[in-house]
Write a protein that holds these residues in place. Structure first.
Motif, PDB file in Angstrom:
ATOM      1  N   ARG A  66       0.803  -1.227   0.000  1.00  0.00           N
ATOM      2  CA  ARG A  66       0.000   0.000   0.000  1.00  0.00           C
ATOM      3  C   ARG A  66       0.835   1.275   0.000  1.00  0.00           C
ATOM      4  O   ARG A  66       0.288   2.371   0.041  1.00  0.00           O
ATOM      5  CB  ARG A  66      -0.966  -0.007   1.187  1.00  0.00           C
ATOM      6  CG  ARG A  66      -2.031  -1.101   1.082  1.00  0.00           C
ATOM      7  CD  ARG A  66      -3.012  -1.042   2.246  1.00  0.00           C
ATOM      8  NE  ARG A  66      -3.745   0.223   2.271  1.00  0.00           N
ATOM      9  CZ  ARG A  66      -4.876   0.454   1.603  1.00  0.00           C
ATOM     10  NH1 ARG A  66      -5.414  -0.488   0.855  1.00  0.00           N
ATOM     11  NH2 ARG A  66      -5.483   1.625   1.698  1.00  0.00           N
ATOM     12  N   LEU A  67       2.146   1.148  -0.023  1.00  0.00           N
ATOM     13  CA  LEU A  67       3.013   2.323  -0.060  1.00  0.00           C
ATOM     14  C   LEU A  67       3.223   2.783  -1.494  1.00  0.00           C
ATOM     15  O   LEU A  67       3.647   2.004  -2.354  1.00  0.00           O
ATOM     16  CB  LEU A  67       4.367   2.015   0.584  1.00  0.00           C
ATOM     17  CG  LEU A  67       4.374   1.728   2.084  1.00  0.00           C
ATOM     18  CD1 LEU A  67       5.784   1.389   2.539  1.00  0.00           C
ATOM     19  CD2 LEU A  67       3.831   2.914   2.873  1.00  0.00           C
ATOM     20  N   SER A  68       2.934   4.039  -1.748  1.00  0.00           N
ATOM     21  CA  SER A  68       3.174   4.606  -3.075  1.00  0.00           C
ATOM     22  C   SER A  68       4.632   5.013  -3.248  1.00  0.00           C
ATOM     23  O   SER A  68       5.127   5.114  -4.373  1.00  0.00           O
ATOM     24  CB  SER A  68       2.265   5.818  -3.300  1.00  0.00           C
ATOM     25  OG  SER A  68       0.909   5.463  -3.171  1.00  0.00           O
ATOM     26  N   THR A  69       5.320   5.284  -2.129  1.00  0.00           N
ATOM     27  CA  THR A  69       6.716   5.700  -2.187  1.00  0.00           C
ATOM     28  C   THR A  69       7.583   4.541  -2.659  1.00  0.00           C
ATOM     29  O   THR A  69       7.521   3.440  -2.105  1.00  0.00           O
ATOM     30  CB  THR A  69       7.192   6.168  -0.800  1.00  0.00           C
ATOM     31  OG1 THR A  69       6.317   7.193  -0.326  1.00  0.00           O
ATOM     32  CG2 THR A  69       8.603   6.709  -0.872  1.00  0.00           C
ATOM     33  N   LEU A  87      10.448  11.807  -1.983  1.00  0.00           N
ATOM     34  CA  LEU A  87       9.600  11.466  -0.847  1.00  0.00           C
ATOM     35  C   LEU A  87       8.503  12.516  -0.701  1.00  0.00           C
ATOM     36  O   LEU A  87       8.774  13.687  -0.434  1.00  0.00           O
ATOM     37  CB  LEU A  87      10.431  11.401   0.433  1.00  0.00           C
ATOM     38  CG  LEU A  87       9.652  11.125   1.718  1.00  0.00           C
ATOM     39  CD1 LEU A  87       8.934   9.787   1.639  1.00  0.00           C
ATOM     40  CD2 LEU A  87      10.574  11.159   2.936  1.00  0.00           C
ATOM     41  N   ASP A  88       7.275  12.094  -0.889  1.00  0.00           N
ATOM     42  CA  ASP A  88       6.111  12.944  -0.712  1.00  0.00           C
ATOM     43  C   ASP A  88       5.516  12.612   0.657  1.00  0.00           C
ATOM     44  O   ASP A  88       4.842  11.595   0.824  1.00  0.00           O
ATOM     45  CB  ASP A  88       5.095  12.674  -1.823  1.00  0.00           C
ATOM     46  CG  ASP A  88       3.888  13.606  -1.764  1.00  0.00           C
ATOM     47  OD1 ASP A  88       3.587  14.127  -0.664  1.00  0.00           O
ATOM     48  OD2 ASP A  88       3.237  13.801  -2.800  1.00  0.00           O
ATOM     49  N   LEU A  89       5.757  13.471   1.657  1.00  0.00           N
ATOM     50  CA  LEU A  89       5.323  13.180   3.027  1.00  0.00           C
ATOM     51  C   LEU A  89       3.814  13.071   3.133  1.00  0.00           C
ATOM     52  O   LEU A  89       3.289  12.209   3.850  1.00  0.00           O
ATOM     53  CB  LEU A  89       5.825  14.263   3.983  1.00  0.00           C
ATOM     54  CG  LEU A  89       7.266  14.137   4.467  1.00  0.00           C
ATOM     55  CD1 LEU A  89       7.587  15.268   5.435  1.00  0.00           C
ATOM     56  CD2 LEU A  89       7.492  12.792   5.129  1.00  0.00           C
ATOM     57  N   LYS A  90       3.096  13.940   2.435  1.00  0.00           N
ATOM     58  CA  LYS A  90       1.630  13.908   2.503  1.00  0.00           C
ATOM     59  C   LYS A  90       1.111  12.563   1.984  1.00  0.00           C
ATOM     60  O   LYS A  90       0.242  11.942   2.602  1.00  0.00           O
ATOM     61  CB  LYS A  90       1.060  15.052   1.674  1.00  0.00           C
ATOM     62  CG  LYS A  90      -0.466  15.059   1.541  1.00  0.00           C
ATOM     63  CD  LYS A  90      -1.154  15.334   2.871  1.00  0.00           C
ATOM     64  CE  LYS A  90      -2.624  15.664   2.695  1.00  0.00           C
ATOM     65  NZ  LYS A  90      -3.396  14.588   2.032  1.00  0.00           N
ATOM     66  N   ASP A 124      -0.973   7.041   2.885  1.00  0.00           N
ATOM     67  CA  ASP A 124      -0.857   5.593   2.697  1.00  0.00           C
ATOM     68  C   ASP A 124      -0.825   4.870   4.042  1.00  0.00           C
ATOM     69  O   ASP A 124      -1.477   3.833   4.218  1.00  0.00           O
ATOM     70  CB  ASP A 124       0.416   5.262   1.903  1.00  0.00           C
ATOM     71  CG  ASP A 124       0.332   5.682   0.446  1.00  0.00           C
ATOM     72  OD1 ASP A 124      -0.797   5.908  -0.041  1.00  0.00           O
ATOM     73  OD2 ASP A 124       1.386   5.787  -0.205  1.00  0.00           O
ATOM     74  N   ILE A 125      -0.059   5.404   4.977  1.00  0.00           N
ATOM     75  CA  ILE A 125       0.032   4.779   6.296  1.00  0.00           C
ATOM     76  C   ILE A 125      -1.304   4.839   7.021  1.00  0.00           C
ATOM     77  O   ILE A 125      -1.739   3.861   7.648  1.00  0.00           O
ATOM     78  CB  ILE A 125       1.143   5.453   7.127  1.00  0.00           C
ATOM     79  CG1 ILE A 125       2.512   5.071   6.560  1.00  0.00           C
ATOM     80  CG2 ILE A 125       1.041   5.065   8.596  1.00  0.00           C
ATOM     81  CD1 ILE A 125       3.677   5.751   7.248  1.00  0.00           C
ATOM     82  N   GLY A 160     -12.331 -10.961  -7.098  1.00  0.00           N
ATOM     83  CA  GLY A 160     -12.580  -9.548  -7.347  1.00  0.00           C
ATOM     84  C   GLY A 160     -11.326  -8.722  -7.307  1.00  0.00           C
ATOM     85  O   GLY A 160     -10.228  -9.202  -6.996  1.00  0.00           O
ATOM     86  N   ARG A 161     -11.521  -7.444  -7.609  1.00  0.00           N
ATOM     87  CA  ARG A 161     -10.416  -6.499  -7.582  1.00  0.00           C
ATOM     88  C   ARG A 161     -10.878  -5.190  -6.964  1.00  0.00           C
ATOM     89  O   ARG A 161     -11.954  -4.679  -7.291  1.00  0.00           O
ATOM     90  CB  ARG A 161      -9.879  -6.239  -8.986  1.00  0.00           C
ATOM     91  CG  ARG A 161      -8.684  -5.287  -8.960  1.00  0.00           C
ATOM     92  CD  ARG A 161      -8.126  -4.969 -10.313  1.00  0.00           C
ATOM     93  NE  ARG A 161      -7.000  -4.053 -10.190  1.00  0.00           N
ATOM     94  CZ  ARG A 161      -6.348  -3.521 -11.215  1.00  0.00           C
ATOM     95  NH1 ARG A 161      -6.712  -3.844 -12.442  1.00  0.00           N
ATOM     96  NH2 ARG A 161      -5.343  -2.701 -11.014  1.00  0.00           N
ATOM     97  N   ASP A 162     -10.050  -4.681  -6.047  1.00  0.00           N
ATOM     98  CA  ASP A 162     -10.278  -3.364  -5.472  1.00  0.00           C
ATOM     99  C   ASP A 162      -9.505  -2.338  -6.290  1.00  0.00           C
ATOM    100  O   ASP A 162      -8.287  -2.471  -6.473  1.00  0.00           O
ATOM    101  CB  ASP A 162      -9.812  -3.313  -4.015  1.00  0.00           C
ATOM    102  CG  ASP A 162     -10.625  -4.215  -3.111  1.00  0.00           C
ATOM    103  OD1 ASP A 162     -11.780  -4.500  -3.466  1.00  0.00           O
ATOM    104  OD2 ASP A 162     -10.103  -4.636  -2.056  1.00  0.00           O
ATOM    105  N   ILE A 163     -10.217  -1.345  -6.772  1.00  0.00           N
ATOM    106  CA  ILE A 163      -9.583  -0.255  -7.520  1.00  0.00           C
ATOM    107  C   ILE A 163      -9.542   0.941  -6.582  1.00  0.00           C
ATOM    108  O   ILE A 163     -10.533   1.642  -6.387  1.00  0.00           O
ATOM    109  CB  ILE A 163     -10.361   0.056  -8.807  1.00  0.00           C
ATOM    110  CG1 ILE A 163     -10.437  -1.209  -9.681  1.00  0.00           C
ATOM    111  CG2 ILE A 163      -9.699   1.200  -9.572  1.00  0.00           C
ATOM    112  CD1 ILE A 163     -11.288  -1.045 -10.916  1.00  0.00           C
ATOM    113  N   GLY A 164      -8.400   1.126  -5.950  1.00  0.00           N
ATOM    114  CA  GLY A 164      -8.317   2.123  -4.890  1.00  0.00           C
ATOM    115  C   GLY A 164      -9.054   1.628  -3.652  1.00  0.00           C
ATOM    116  O   GLY A 164      -9.242   0.425  -3.446  1.00  0.00           O
ATOM    117  N   ASP A 165      -9.486   2.572  -2.825  1.00  0.00           N
ATOM    118  CA  ASP A 165     -10.184   2.239  -1.583  1.00  0.00           C
ATOM    119  C   ASP A 165     -11.677   2.535  -1.659  1.00  0.00           C
ATOM    120  O   ASP A 165     -12.352   2.572  -0.621  1.00  0.00           O
ATOM    121  CB  ASP A 165      -9.575   3.019  -0.411  1.00  0.00           C
ATOM    122  CG  ASP A 165      -8.176   2.535  -0.069  1.00  0.00           C
ATOM    123  OD1 ASP A 165      -7.921   1.342  -0.269  1.00  0.00           O
ATOM    124  OD2 ASP A 165      -7.346   3.356   0.368  1.00  0.00           O
TER     125      ASP A 165
END
Length: 741
Positions: free
Chosen positions: A360-363, A369-372, A377-378, A515-520
């Protein structure tokens, strides 16, 4: 307001003139320590004191702090100015900080699916055969992320002596009830431990010890400052006075008063060791309590006034403009924003689902590093509900590469979790029932977050459902989920507003979903379904007869969008579910056919007011007359004025609009939302598709009082159809109900 600004300006000018004209009496080489005590929300007064110290050109050579004093002191020691600290504290959304749960719309889709119908907040665990209960109201995840962001790039030191100002903070080892003084290590963790108020914020586990708020043993750490080699100390005491005896009435209040009394006595012992050369500042904070975090920033001015009251003593510690400027240049260490990370690692030593966190980490490695984005993500991952905390660090490895290390820690409740939901319905006309749902989950079956979930229902619906959830693929956004389900309920048959018969409707079956989750917020799925149902006559004349058992089997295609912020009393977002099922004799169905079902709920809010629009539809071909295709209507906000499940048919249309206004203000810890609400509804159910007509819709409305209790939402109200049928309701249950009733 203009007068206030003039007073501030005049006061600042007088202070500046006095400072310029006053000779410096600061001894050559004399070291000054600043001691900031604990006091919860009253600690914002420390910021006002710092402002006066800077105007008076008083250099600080060491800082010690406890609890909130560790936050303000740590930030100042790390290079923040008083104005920067004030802006940071003032920008905190305290209600959000004190509610650990990830906003529902940001949680993984699996958690959104499972919270429908389970309305109680309390979750207990089973670990090594023993039940475990939550020991605190707030785990402190959001506070930890805030501290991590504030100290990132400013506190990257081996020892706290290497900060722009040497720093110490105090926590309590609750195992021995002794102080723990942090002087090195993780600065954000140290400050978080120092303010882990028992019963409010979760303890911090560190190096084999369980650490809580340092105020229990040393709320004003003067002795710690002396040990740092200072010659004189400036002490700021923001402790809350004891409550009047007449206000201490409950057992909890007595306990709090006792602890406060012991802390006061220890603080007095510390203060008694001050010398005449030291300075004590006690701001007059009036009615501001240690729990008044939403008004905390008001304490800044009180701290400033408190420091001004001791300004003559403080001026003895002033230095020349040149000397102070040199000191301040060292204290204002330039902030180095995080740059590109060379590697990204997830610690596996404290969690069995580290791979899920990594997914689930985009970094990514070799990316900025995008802190926001990292915090988002966390936070979303934490919403999975099985973590005690998820922290992150910037590290430098042996090759000199800078990277990101994320540290998830599994919840102390264990891998096996239980929660329940109670629903009660009573129309005060002799018709009442209840529904108790208990959910058990065995989590962390796989590193990607596989789990086994079982739901037991007692009451109106006797049910047993179990499913296995196994995510897979690179980001874990694909999943397979086999499931089995059994249910039995009493279904009335109403003819011309009279209950003519009652059947026991029993259904059992299973499904295999992929199934598949597309985002949350979006989920697409395909399922193989198979079930059998029968209806046995319990009450009624024999001529009503038994209904034939039916086997259905087929393929179901599902689309689910869920961005609701809440399923109890939603204020924002939308939940839309569409399921199309094709029954086929080659898949075990008694007959071919089609079934289309759809549900929709959309909430809009403005201030304390919310409007929720919604609808339900269930349509099938006549030849698919299986019991599994039946849908029902009736009950509060689902054709108010009718009893629960009074209408039944293979075809159903329903629309509603609900307005509710919150009557109570949102609070930090013990929040009890109360709503005044009303609804307008229209709908009907038919047995033949040729009978479906919007002209046959039954129209109804209701007015009710809603309470969002910890055990679930309660509604007490009155409903009436436009043709004169009415009912009074006492209901436990969400406004957003699962499936199609």
């Amino acid at each position: 307001m203009k007068g206030t600004h003039w007073l501030h300006a005049a006061r600042g000018l007088l202070l500046l003139l006095a400072t310029c004209l006053s000779p410096s009496t600061h001894a050559e080489g004399e070291r000054i320590g600043l001691v900031l005590g604990g006091g919860g929300a009253r600690g914002a007064a420390h910021i006002g004191v710092l402002k006066v110290l800077e105007r008076e050109r008083i250099p600080i050579h060491a800082i010690t702090g406890t609890s909130v004093g560790s936050i303000v002191g740590g930030l100042y020691a790390a290079g923040y100015s008083p104005d920067e600290i004030e802006r940071a504290i003032g920008s905190i959304d305290w209600i959000d900080i004190f509610h650990d749960d990830t906003a529902r719309r940001e949680r993984p889709m699996r958690q959104k699916e499972t919270d429908i119908g389970i309305v109680a907040n309390l979750e207990v665990g089973l670990d090594n055969g023993s039940l475990r209960f939550p020991t605190t109201l707030v785990r402190g995840q959001k506070l930890g992320l805030w501290l991590r962001r504030m100290f990132l790039g400013r506190g990257k030191v081996e020892s706290f002596d290497d900060l722009p100002i040497p720093f110490r903070c105090v926590a309590t080892d609750i195992g021995q009830v002794k102080p723990v003084v942090f002087q090195s290590g993780d600065l954000a963790l140290a400050v978080r431990a120092s303010m882990a108020v028992p019963g409010a914020f979760a303890p911090v586990k560190h190096e084999g010890r369980v650490l809580v708020d340092g105020g229990i043993v040393n709320n004003i750490p003067i002795d710690v400052a002396r040990e740092m080699g200072v010659d004189r100390v400036i002490v700021v005491d923001v402790g809350q006075p004891l409550a009047p005896a007449e206000s201490v009435q409950s057992g909890v209040q007595v306990l709090v008063q006792m602890v406060s009394g012991m802390m006061r006595d220890r603080s007095q012992q510390s203060l008694s060791k001050m010398s005449s050369r030291d300075v004590l500042i006690r701001p007059d904070l009036g009615l501001l309590t240690s729990a008044s975090f939403q008004q905390a920033i008001e304490g800044v001015d009180a701290g400033e006034r408190g420091a001004l009251a001791a300004v003559e003593q403080l001026r003895e510690l002033s230095v020349s403009e040149a000397e102070y400027q040199a000191w301040q240049n060292r204290q204002r260490e330039p902030y180095s924003p995080p740059r590109m990370v060379d590697f990204v690692e997830v610690d596996t030593s404290h969690s069995g689902t580290a791979e899920f966190v990594h997914d689930r980490l985009s970094t990514k490695s070799h990316h900025p590093l995008d802190l926001k984005k990292l915090e988002d993500d966390i936070t979303g991952t934490f919403g999975r509900g099985t973590y005690e905390s998820i922290a992150y660090h910037l590290e430098t490895d042996a090759q000199g590469r800078e990277g990101l290390r994320v540290v998830p820690v599994d919840a102390a409740l264990g891998r096996t979790l239980f929660r329940g939901g109670l629903q009660i319905d009573d129309d005060f006309a002799g018709n009442s029932d209840y529904q108790l749902n208990v959910e058990g989950r065995v989590t962390s079956l796989t590193e990607k977050g596989g789990e086994w979930r079982t739901l037991v229902g007692l009451g109106r619906v006797l049910s047993l459902a179990t499913d296995l959830y196994l995510p897979f693929a690179e980001r874990g956004n694909w999943f397979v989920s086999p499931s089995l389900e059994y249910s039995a309920l009493n279904q009335p048959l109403v003819v011309e507003n009279v209950t003519a018969a009652e059947y026991r409707l029993t259904t059992y079956g299973g499904a295999f979903k992929i199934g598949r989750d597309i985002g949350d917020r979006l989920q697409l799925s395909t399922s193989l379904v198979r079930s059998r149902a029968r209806a046995d006559l319990k009450v009624g004349l024999p001529e009503f007869g038994e209904l034939n058992s039916e086997d259905v089997g087929g393929v179901e295609f599902g689309v689910l969008w869920d961005s609701l912020d809440n399923v109890r009393f939603p204020r924002h977002g939308m939940r839309t579910e569409i399921a199309y099922t094709m029954f086929d004799t080659s898949l075990g169905s008694d007959q071919d056919g089609d079934l289309l079902r759809a549900s929709f709920d959309k909430a809009f809010s403005f201030g304390r007011n919310t409007v929720m629009l919604g609808g339900r539809a269930s349509l099938s071909k006549d030849e698919t007359g299986a019991l599994q295709t039946l849908s029902t209507l009736g009950g509060l906000t689902f054709l108010s004025g009718l009893s629960e499940r009074e209408l039944i048919g293979t075809q159903m249309l329903f629309f509603r609009g609900i307005y509710y206004r919150r009557l109570t203000r949102q609070s930090l810890l013990f929040d009890l939302p109360v709503y005044l609400a009303g609804s307008l509804e229209a709908g009907n159910a038919w047995l033949d598709k040729n009978d479906v007509s919007t002209g046959d819709l039954i129209k109804a409305g209701s007015i009710f009082l809603g309470l969002d209790l910890p055990i679930g939402p309660l509604q007490l109200g009155y409903g009436r159809t436009f043709d004169g049928r009415d009912a009074v309701y006492l209901s436990f249950g969400s406004l957003v109900l699962p499936n199609y009733r």
